[in-house]
Every structure is written in C-alpha cells, then in structure tokens.
Design a protein around this motif. Sequence first.
Motif, short mmCIF file in Angstrom:
data_model
loop_
_atom_site.label_atom_id
_atom_site.label_comp_id
_atom_site.label_asym_id
_atom_site.label_seq_id
_atom_site.Cartn_x
_atom_site.Cartn_y
_atom_site.Cartn_z
N SER A 198 13.49 71.33 25.02
CA SER A 198 12.49 71.77 24.03
C SER A 198 11.26 72.36 24.71
O SER A 198 10.12 72.10 24.31
CB SER A 198 12.09 70.59 23.13
OG SER A 198 13.20 70.08 22.43
N LEU A 232 23.54 75.46 16.72
CA LEU A 232 22.09 75.43 16.56
C LEU A 232 21.58 76.55 15.68
O LEU A 232 20.49 76.44 15.11
CB LEU A 232 21.43 75.51 17.94
CG LEU A 232 21.54 74.25 18.81
CD1 LEU A 232 20.87 74.48 20.14
CD2 LEU A 232 20.93 73.05 18.11
N THR A 233 22.35 77.62 15.54
CA THR A 233 21.86 78.73 14.73
C THR A 233 21.69 78.32 13.28
O THR A 233 20.95 78.96 12.54
CB THR A 233 22.82 79.93 14.81
OG1 THR A 233 24.10 79.53 14.33
CG2 THR A 233 22.95 80.43 16.23
N MET A 242 19.05 84.89 22.17
CA MET A 242 18.01 83.92 22.47
C MET A 242 16.89 84.03 21.44
O MET A 242 16.81 85.02 20.70
CB MET A 242 17.45 84.17 23.88
CG MET A 242 16.73 85.50 24.03
SD MET A 242 16.43 85.99 25.76
CE MET A 242 18.02 86.72 26.18
N THR A 243 16.05 83.01 21.40
CA THR A 243 14.93 83.08 20.47
C THR A 243 13.98 84.21 20.87
O THR A 243 13.82 84.52 22.06
CB THR A 243 14.16 81.75 20.45
OG1 THR A 243 13.82 81.37 21.79
CG2 THR A 243 14.98 80.65 19.80
N LEU A 261 18.25 79.34 29.91
CA LEU A 261 18.03 79.29 28.47
C LEU A 261 18.54 77.98 27.86
O LEU A 261 17.91 77.41 26.97
CB LEU A 261 18.73 80.48 27.79
CG LEU A 261 18.17 81.87 28.11
CD1 LEU A 261 19.07 82.94 27.51
CD2 LEU A 261 16.74 82.03 27.61
N ARG A 262 19.67 77.51 28.35
CA ARG A 262 20.20 76.24 27.85
C ARG A 262 19.28 75.08 28.26
O ARG A 262 19.06 74.14 27.48
CB ARG A 262 21.61 76.01 28.38
CG ARG A 262 22.66 76.91 27.75
CD ARG A 262 24.06 76.50 28.19
NE ARG A 262 25.10 77.26 27.49
CZ ARG A 262 25.78 78.27 28.03
NH1 ARG A 262 25.52 78.64 29.29
NH2 ARG A 262 26.72 78.91 27.34
N HIS A 316 14.79 80.19 24.09
CA HIS A 316 15.84 79.18 24.09
C HIS A 316 17.20 79.82 23.81
O HIS A 316 17.29 80.84 23.13
CB HIS A 316 15.57 78.12 23.02
CG HIS A 316 14.38 77.27 23.30
ND1 HIS A 316 14.02 76.21 22.48
CD2 HIS A 316 13.46 77.30 24.31
CE1 HIS A 316 12.93 75.63 22.97
NE2 HIS A 316 12.58 76.28 24.07
N TYR A 317 18.22 79.20 24.35
CA TYR A 317 19.60 79.65 24.12
C TYR A 317 19.98 79.49 22.65
O TYR A 317 19.73 78.45 22.04
CB TYR A 317 20.55 78.83 24.99
CG TYR A 317 22.01 79.13 24.76
CD1 TYR A 317 22.64 80.14 25.48
CD2 TYR A 317 22.77 78.39 23.86
CE1 TYR A 317 23.99 80.41 25.29
CE2 TYR A 317 24.12 78.65 23.66
CZ TYR A 317 24.72 79.67 24.38
OH TYR A 317 26.05 79.94 24.19
N ILE A 318 20.62 80.53 22.11
CA ILE A 318 21.14 80.47 20.75
C ILE A 318 22.66 80.64 20.74
O ILE A 318 23.38 79.83 20.17
CB ILE A 318 20.50 81.56 19.86
CG1 ILE A 318 19.00 81.31 19.71
CG2 ILE A 318 21.17 81.59 18.48
CD1 ILE A 318 18.64 80.03 18.96
N ARG A 324 16.30 75.11 26.00
CA ARG A 324 16.65 74.59 24.68
C ARG A 324 16.78 73.07 24.72
O ARG A 324 16.22 72.36 23.86
CB ARG A 324 17.97 75.21 24.22
CG ARG A 324 18.48 74.68 22.88
CD ARG A 324 19.96 74.94 22.72
NE ARG A 324 20.76 74.24 23.73
CZ ARG A 324 22.07 74.42 23.90
NH1 ARG A 324 22.73 75.28 23.15
NH2 ARG A 324 22.72 73.74 24.84
N ASP A 325 17.51 72.57 25.69
CA ASP A 325 17.78 71.12 25.74
C ASP A 325 16.53 70.30 26.02
O ASP A 325 16.45 69.13 25.61
CB ASP A 325 18.84 70.83 26.80
CG ASP A 325 20.19 71.45 26.46
OD1 ASP A 325 20.39 71.83 25.29
OD2 ASP A 325 21.04 71.55 27.37
#
Length: 252
Positions: A111, A59-60, A142-143, A104-105, A117-119, A108-109
């Motif tokens: 939105s 995702l990065t 993380m963001t 965090l995941r 969010h997890y990075i 992210r999942d």
Amino acid sequence: MDASAPRQPDEFFGTTIEFDDGTSYERCQSITDYRRDPGESRILYICRRTQKSGNGSDLTSQHSEQEEFVMKVKVQVPPRSASTDPKEPLPGPSETTAAELKALRLFRDSSAEGVPHYINSKCSPQGSDGPFPGGYISYTVMTKMPGQDLMAAKFWSLSDAEKEERRQAFLRVLKSIWRLGIAPYDCALRNVLWDPEQRKCSIVDFEHYHPAKDPINMHTTEEMQRWGLVQRPPPSHWAIEWGLIKEPGATY
C-alpha cells in the motif's frame, strides 16, 4: 506513410485488450509517442476497465468503471543492423518489464503512497501481422498517478518556495520506496509528478532500479541533483586544470 518506418503498436492490436483472468480494458488516448528501445518498442495509453474478471476476485473490481489507468504496451521488434538486439522471437516479457512488474506488485502489496500500483498484466505472442511474428507483446496496467510531471510543469521557472515544497514532497516518496528496497536510477524530472490539489509528489517508471540502502544514509542533496531538482555546483578550476574533468563545452 513511409514503408520503412517502424509500425506503431496500435496498428496490429485491438482497442479493447482482454486479459487472462477475463478482465478487459479499453485503451483510450496515448500519453507518450512511439519509442524504440533496444529490441522492443513501447507506447503508453490511458485506459478504462470495461469488464471485471469472471470470478470478481481480482483487484480491478475495487475500482469504478470510469476510473482511468495507465496501460504500457511493449512489443518485440526486428533487430537493427549491427546491434545486440535479439535475433529470434522471444516469449517475453523483457527484463525491464519484469523488473517493473515486480516493483508494481510490491507497491500494491505494501500500500505504498506516491507510486503506481499493479493492476493487471499480460504477455502473449504476436500474430503474423506483428512487426516480429512470434515475438512478445506485453501489456502492463497500473494505477494512474495524479498531476503533471515537473519537466512539463517547468519546475525551474517556479518560485523558490514552490520548488522547495516539491523537493520535500519528492524526498518523502523517494525515502519511502528506498525503505522497500528500490532505488530508481532513471532519474529525471519527467518521472516526478506534482498533484496541485493534494500538494503531493509521485514517482513513476520503475523499469530501472538498484537494491536500495537504508534511506537514513541517503545523501539528499546528491539525490535531488541526480533527479534534476537541485542544480549541480559548477566544476572547480583546479579539477579542470588537472584534467580530472573536462571544461564545460570542451571537445577534447
């Protein structure tokens, strides 16, 4: 430097951290001081991605080279005397780190808005130069959420209208994460950020949370009191008289 003082994490790991997928991040300035928790130390940095993963599938790769992230570093440290800290090196991550990675995941999942969010993440053994050789050192990227935390922004010095705007924005985010099954209990103004440009709140730090109930049952005033956004009512005289609560300032 005092030889007995705990070592700072950045004394034994590099400026650029490479993760297992080949992605690397350069840690920039710290955004917290060194902090000692039970069994581990922590520090947070602003960081930037310096290299994408080799397969380009992470995702990065969706983020620009100049975009800033938050990197949380946690290091197992030797036990304090007369404490329940682990006496042996552990592979990690710690329970609080594992809990935050799960949240965090999920954010992210799904939105989710108003939360980090997890990075990326990594957990590996310390080398011989670490404070607890063989113990874990974990990195969580993380963001970065925009704005300033409400404690630093002197929330209680704002006008009534400004305070109310932030309260309503906060409740929108809190209810949305309750719907995802997460109810944070590390409740403090330092964990609530206000973005003056977007006029939005965000909530950070998800190491401690309970399974959440349906937000339709949320007692919003009590929640805002817990987070420091609404003042608690003064204790009643009869409750003090009957010994149900202590009088403010009492030492008995």
